[in-house]
Design an enzyme around this catalytic site. Sequence first.
Site, mmCIF file in Angstrom:
data_model
loop_
_atom_site.group_PDB
_atom_site.id
_atom_site.type_symbol
_atom_site.label_atom_id
_atom_site.label_comp_id
_atom_site.label_asym_id
_atom_site.label_seq_id
_atom_site.Cartn_x
_atom_site.Cartn_y
_atom_site.Cartn_z
ATOM 1 N N SER A 240 0.792 -1.235 0.000
ATOM 2 C CA SER A 240 0.000 0.000 0.000
ATOM 3 C C SER A 240 0.823 1.282 0.000
ATOM 4 O O SER A 240 0.265 2.360 -0.188
ATOM 5 C CB SER A 240 -0.920 0.022 1.216
ATOM 6 O OG SER A 240 -1.982 -0.866 1.003
ATOM 7 N N LYS B 281 0.428 3.658 -2.753
ATOM 8 C CA LYS B 281 -0.760 4.518 -2.926
ATOM 9 C C LYS B 281 -0.402 6.009 -3.036
ATOM 10 O O LYS B 281 -0.934 6.692 -3.916
ATOM 11 C CB LYS B 281 -1.788 4.239 -1.826
ATOM 12 C CG LYS B 281 -2.500 2.891 -2.059
ATOM 13 C CD LYS B 281 -3.310 2.432 -0.870
ATOM 14 C CE LYS B 281 -4.054 1.125 -1.185
ATOM 15 N NZ LYS B 281 -4.358 0.332 -0.001
ATOM 16 N N TYR C 12 -3.266 -2.526 -10.402
ATOM 17 C CA TYR C 12 -3.136 -2.355 -8.946
ATOM 18 C C TYR C 12 -2.252 -3.463 -8.339
ATOM 19 O O TYR C 12 -1.351 -3.193 -7.545
ATOM 20 C CB TYR C 12 -4.538 -2.342 -8.311
ATOM 21 C CG TYR C 12 -4.503 -2.320 -6.808
ATOM 22 C CD1 TYR C 12 -4.093 -1.179 -6.120
ATOM 23 C CD2 TYR C 12 -4.848 -3.454 -6.069
ATOM 24 C CE1 TYR C 12 -4.034 -1.168 -4.727
ATOM 25 C CE2 TYR C 12 -4.797 -3.452 -4.686
ATOM 26 C CZ TYR C 12 -4.390 -2.309 -4.021
ATOM 27 O OH TYR C 12 -4.316 -2.299 -2.663
ATOM 28 N N TYR D 108 -4.809 3.974 7.865
ATOM 29 C CA TYR D 108 -6.189 3.457 7.880
ATOM 30 C C TYR D 108 -6.910 3.782 9.181
ATOM 31 O O TYR D 108 -6.808 4.909 9.671
ATOM 32 C CB TYR D 108 -6.201 1.931 7.637
ATOM 33 C CG TYR D 108 -5.342 1.535 6.477
ATOM 34 C CD1 TYR D 108 -5.716 1.905 5.189
ATOM 35 C CD2 TYR D 108 -4.166 0.844 6.638
ATOM 36 C CE1 TYR D 108 -4.926 1.570 4.102
ATOM 37 C CE2 TYR D 108 -3.373 0.507 5.551
ATOM 38 C CZ TYR D 108 -3.763 0.875 4.301
ATOM 39 O OH TYR D 108 -2.984 0.550 3.240
ATOM 40 N N VAL E 8 1.314 -3.909 3.802
ATOM 41 C CA VAL E 8 1.304 -5.233 4.437
ATOM 42 C C VAL E 8 2.583 -6.037 4.185
ATOM 43 O O VAL E 8 2.756 -7.113 4.741
ATOM 44 C CB VAL E 8 0.062 -6.089 4.051
ATOM 45 C CG1 VAL E 8 -1.197 -5.542 4.678
ATOM 46 C CG2 VAL E 8 -0.071 -6.242 2.549
#
Length: 309
Positions: free
Chosen positions: A61, A64, A190, A242, A260
Amino acid sequence: MEELLEELLEECRPYTKQGKLADYIPELTKGNLDDLGIYVVSSDGKCYQAGDYKKQFTIQSIVKPILLLQALLDNGIDRVRSRVGVEATGKPFDAINMNDQTLLSENINPMVNMGAIAMCTLIKGDTVEARFQRILELTRKLACNPEIEMDQDVYLSEKRTGNKNRALGFLLKSYGMIEDDDVEQVVDCYFRVCSIRVSSKDLAHIGYVLASRGKLPQTEERVFPSKYATYVNAILMTCGMYDGSGDFAVRVGLPAKSGVGGGIMAVAPTRMGIGIFSPGLDAKGNSVAGIKVLEKLSQRMYLSIFKRN
Ligand code: DON
């Protein structure tokens, strides 16, 4: 500084065992819970490191913010914001961000999966390969490392098992948020960008460019306009960790992004970029020891943006 980093790693080593490897992407179970590394790129032009800072892992992530930067470079703030909102979701990274029967762009955030999948459609390029290549090039540029590549095994592992992300893609499509593109292709883009392989050194360099408002270390070459740093850092502050972003704001007080794979990239505006690696994750998908190291570093160096005199 190097001594301080060594000291922090030793203090935080016990926390590496408190986390768990991500297992919903089978290939990630091959990680080693003992790995712990940190790298700092500082505005005094120096770099500092300790532990397993050369170890490579997949960016997951942490791509992003890079996706968001490329989307901004390709479309500008207004168009990006009209497609992917900025409100913190306060939800897990793979949550379905919709209310009953409505899915609005303002309910998705670039730092969670749904927003990131939508952002893949905003990257210029006629094919998945072309879009992926542009994200890879931007990652290399920000990290000052032309050797960064994708991890084929992790990519195939996630492609094989990533049905929740596919479902998020189809939901976006059904609500008109993936216009002309084929969902499989968008999700494939992605999966590929999440599988880019980096080290904590690379993450520190990327964080540094966000801390310096768009300029590379040493050459001071500008990669993106300063206003994009303001935009991205604000979103990192409010949603980068998050549903752990509030806790992280209180304990560390820096814009940051977790993955992760076990990485965390943190941005100390005008001061430094920080990259950390420790693959043991908490229930929210954030590195347990990584957060602890950042908490201690922030305390000792007065890094929190809420602590400035
Ligand atoms: O989409 C996924 O599930 C992964 N490729 C990335 C998730 C992730 O890194 C969440 N971060 N902590």
